[in-house]
Design a protein around this motif. Structure first.
Motif, PDB file in Angstrom:
ATOM      1  N   GLY A  45       0.811  -1.211   0.000  1.00 45.66           N
ATOM      2  CA  GLY A  45       0.000   0.000   0.000  1.00 45.66           C
ATOM      3  C   GLY A  45       0.841   1.255   0.000  1.00 45.66           C
ATOM      4  O   GLY A  45       0.374   2.328  -0.392  1.00 45.66           O
ATOM      5  N   LEU A  64       1.172   3.391  -7.558  1.00 44.14           N
ATOM      6  CA  LEU A  64      -0.292   3.490  -7.568  1.00 44.14           C
ATOM      7  C   LEU A  64      -0.748   4.765  -8.278  1.00 44.14           C
ATOM      8  O   LEU A  64      -1.743   4.748  -9.018  1.00 44.14           O
ATOM      9  CB  LEU A  64      -0.824   3.442  -6.141  1.00 44.14           C
ATOM     10  N   ALA A  78      -7.882  -0.564  -7.545  1.00 40.76           N
ATOM     11  CA  ALA A  78      -8.863  -1.384  -6.840  1.00 40.76           C
ATOM     12  C   ALA A  78      -9.368  -2.530  -7.702  1.00 40.76           C
ATOM     13  O   ALA A  78      -9.783  -3.575  -7.179  1.00 40.76           O
ATOM     14  CB  ALA A  78     -10.033  -0.514  -6.377  1.00 40.76           C
ATOM     15  N   LEU A  88      -5.812  -5.102  -8.417  1.00 45.55           N
ATOM     16  CA  LEU A  88      -5.014  -5.587  -7.300  1.00 45.55           C
ATOM     17  C   LEU A  88      -5.908  -6.148  -6.206  1.00 45.55           C
ATOM     18  O   LEU A  88      -6.924  -5.538  -5.859  1.00 45.55           O
ATOM     19  CB  LEU A  88      -4.151  -4.458  -6.717  1.00 45.55           C
ATOM     20  N   ARG A 100      -6.238  -6.549  -2.411  1.00 47.13           N
ATOM     21  CA  ARG A 100      -5.654  -5.929  -1.222  1.00 47.13           C
ATOM     22  C   ARG A 100      -5.888  -6.827  -0.012  1.00 47.13           C
ATOM     23  O   ARG A 100      -7.029  -7.176   0.309  1.00 47.13           O
ATOM     24  CB  ARG A 100      -6.256  -4.547  -0.982  1.00 47.13           C
ATOM     25  N   ARG A 154      -7.547  -4.900  10.857  1.00 51.34           N
ATOM     26  CA  ARG A 154      -7.862  -3.570  10.318  1.00 51.34           C
ATOM     27  C   ARG A 154      -7.988  -2.565  11.452  1.00 51.34           C
ATOM     28  O   ARG A 154      -9.070  -2.084  11.784  1.00 51.34           O
ATOM     29  CB  ARG A 154      -9.159  -3.617   9.506  1.00 51.34           C
ATOM     30  N   ALA A 212      -2.789   1.031   6.266  1.00 53.19           N
ATOM     31  CA  ALA A 212      -3.070   0.954   4.832  1.00 53.19           C
ATOM     32  C   ALA A 212      -1.787   0.853   4.021  1.00 53.19           C
ATOM     33  O   ALA A 212      -1.742   0.170   2.993  1.00 53.19           O
ATOM     34  CB  ALA A 212      -3.881   2.164   4.386  1.00 53.19           C
ATOM     35  N   ASP A 234      -0.519  -2.754   3.820  1.00 50.56           N
ATOM     36  CA  ASP A 234      -1.318  -3.757   3.115  1.00 50.56           C
ATOM     37  C   ASP A 234      -0.528  -4.370   1.962  1.00 50.56           C
ATOM     38  O   ASP A 234       0.283  -3.711   1.308  1.00 50.56           O
ATOM     39  CB  ASP A 234      -2.599  -3.135   2.547  1.00 50.56           C
ATOM     40  N   LEU A 273      -0.602  -5.983  -1.786  1.00 53.93           N
ATOM     41  CA  LEU A 273      -1.395  -5.841  -3.006  1.00 53.93           C
ATOM     42  C   LEU A 273      -0.885  -6.856  -4.025  1.00 53.93           C
ATOM     43  O   LEU A 273       0.254  -6.782  -4.470  1.00 53.93           O
ATOM     44  CB  LEU A 273      -1.274  -4.421  -3.568  1.00 53.93           C
TER      45      LEU A 273
END
Length: 472
Positions: A63, A69, A80, A83, A85, A105, A201, A204, A206
């Motif tokens: 992330g 990105l 989104a 990938l 996530r 999370r 985030a 994360d 991906l």
């Protein structure tokens, strides 16, 4: 700032070259992108296997890959959509003797604290060692004054053998593609800073759903052509020469109709180091840089694809594996491609980083050993006998990321000529994000009109101060 009068050649259509070409075109330069292969992508591209396009290697992004990105979005690719996530994790097959570590999370640093408390497969001593190490690394700014190997770093901070085996060694291999005994601790710490030490985030994971060519290079080519640029695939750059009119590039290839010459205001060399060194060889003032580029050591990565029946589904989209090279169990991570792309149901991709020993085996022997490894890790699924298998080995996948490695800056001693590639100066290993950042940095130098080491310097070292932000 735009540069409508700048006519720029980008030599090399990998992710660094694509990033440089897009940034130059976005800011008004006239760009011609030359790529020796028939397709863009460089060492992160698709190849044809059994009538389908598969990646030449499996990648995980983070992330924190802000530049990558943003580049996706710029060329019309929705991250989104392309990938998968997942939260930061290190998960082994149940019952295999590994561990299960998943970040929930929650805001940082609570996500890591809770993940460590909940982790299974680690003893209290393992968890305490990891907590102490993470705290100490954060306190010292995720950097050592004097770089050492990852193994020395882990021993210095009294990391337990089990934690090293299950957590630190796989992370080092995956991120740096260099064995812990010879991998740079400072580069490894930079990776940890943006995974274990990052906001939730940013940490994360991906995983690409599309093959790598469709993920960025193809869209970058379309973006470039829509802005008046040109993509010359199947075009090999042969020589460079300085003339009164600028940089003369000689190239050849069927796409060019044979031998071809053109003159440009500036050139981005976005080729592998050895190829860049060859193009720089005629210039006496760049002899030191050429020697440095030739001196890079490289590490291979092998990806073993195994096709099973379409009903096969692993418990997780990807997970870590306990390797045992003495038994030819070389796999370190396995990806269930069917959970990423329904068109690849039953296809597993197993990654072997720092794959020198594995790459020395013939494909059949290596694939058979990995299939046996999967069968032992997932009993009852019948993974010992795939319908077909294919090993793809990139022998020069990355540079060997060793302590104190000197890496060249984007600028060179030759005005109007810059380097771009994941091997250029930075505190990250050879990753897609470092390639993208390098390409954008090279473009910025050309657009400023100061592509000379007189203003930018010609050498840097890994493990220096961090850049704007970091990635694995």
């Amino acid at each position: 700032m735009s540069a409508p009068s700048r006519n720029v050649a980008v030599v090399g259509g990998g992710w660094a070259g694509c990033a440089a070409a897009v940034e130059l075109a976005r800011r008004g330069a006239a760009v011609t992108l030359f790529e020796q292969a028939r397709t863009l992508g460089g060492r992160a591209r698709g190849v044809e296997v059994h009538g389908r396009t598969l990646d030449n290697g499996q990648h995980i992004l983070l992330g924190a890959y802000k530049h990558t990105l943003a580049l996706f979005r710029r060329v019309g690719v929705d991250p989104a959509r392309v990938l998968l996530r997942l939260p930061l994790q290190m998960r082994y097959p149940a019952g295999s003797g590994g561990m299960d570590f998943v970040a929930p999370r929650l805001p940082a640093p609570w996500h890591m604290m809770v993940a460590l408390v909940r982790a299974t497969g680690l003893a209290r001593a393992d968890k305490m060692a990891m907590a102490r190490f993470s705290t100490a690394a954060r306190w010292m700014g995720w950097q050592l004054d004097d770089d050492v190997s990852v193994s020395v770093l882990l021993d210095r901070f009294e990391q337990t053998p089990r934690l090293q085996r299950l957590m630190w060694h796989p992370l080092c291999l995956a991120a740096l593609n260099t064995a812990p005994e010879r991998a740079s601790a400072n580069v490894f710490l930079a990776v940890l800073r943006d995974s274990l030490g990052a906001k939730r985030a940013a940490s994360d994971m991906l995983i690409p759903r599309l093959e790598l060519g469709a993920l960025l290079p193809q869209a970058a080519g379309r973006y470039l052509e829509a802005r008046g640029g040109s993509v010359r695939s199947g075009a090999k750059a042969e020589t460079l020469a300085r003339t009164a009119a600028g940089w003369e590039l000689a190239a050849s290839g069927q796409a060019l109709g044979g031998a071809w010459r053109g003159v440009f205001d500036a050139v981005v060399l976005a080729t592998p180091p050895a190829q860049a060194a060859t193009l720089l060889a005629p210039f006496a003032e760049a002899a030191g840089l050429a020697a440095q580029l030739h001196a890079f050591e490289h590490e291979p990565i092998a990806t073993c694809y195994l096709q099973y029946g379409p009903d096969l589904r692993l418990p997780l989209p990807f997970c870590a594996l306990l390797d045992a090279p003495g038994r030819r169990h070389f796999g370190q991570f396995v990806f269930d491609r069917g959970q990423l792309d329904p068109g690849q149901a039953g296809l597993l991709a197993v990654v072997v980083s720092a794959a020198g020993e594995a790459a020395a085996l013939d494909q059949e022997t290596l694939a058979r050993g990995i299939a046996a490894q999967l069968d032992a890790a997932f009993p009852g699924l019948g993974l010992a006998a795939p319908q077909w298998q294919r090993v793809i080995t990139e022998k020069r996948a990355t540079f060997a990321c060793t302590p104190g490695l000197a890496r060249p800056a984007n600028a060179t001693v030759l005005a109007g000529l810059v380097l771009a590639g994941d091997y250029t100066a930075g505190d990250y290993p050879a990753t897609l994000e470092s390639a993208v950042r390098s390409g954008e940095a090279a473009a910025a130098i050309i657009l400023r009109g100061d592509a000379s080491s007189a203003k930018n310097g010609s050498l840097s070292h890994a493990g220096g101060k961090p850049g704007a932000d970091s990635v694995t």
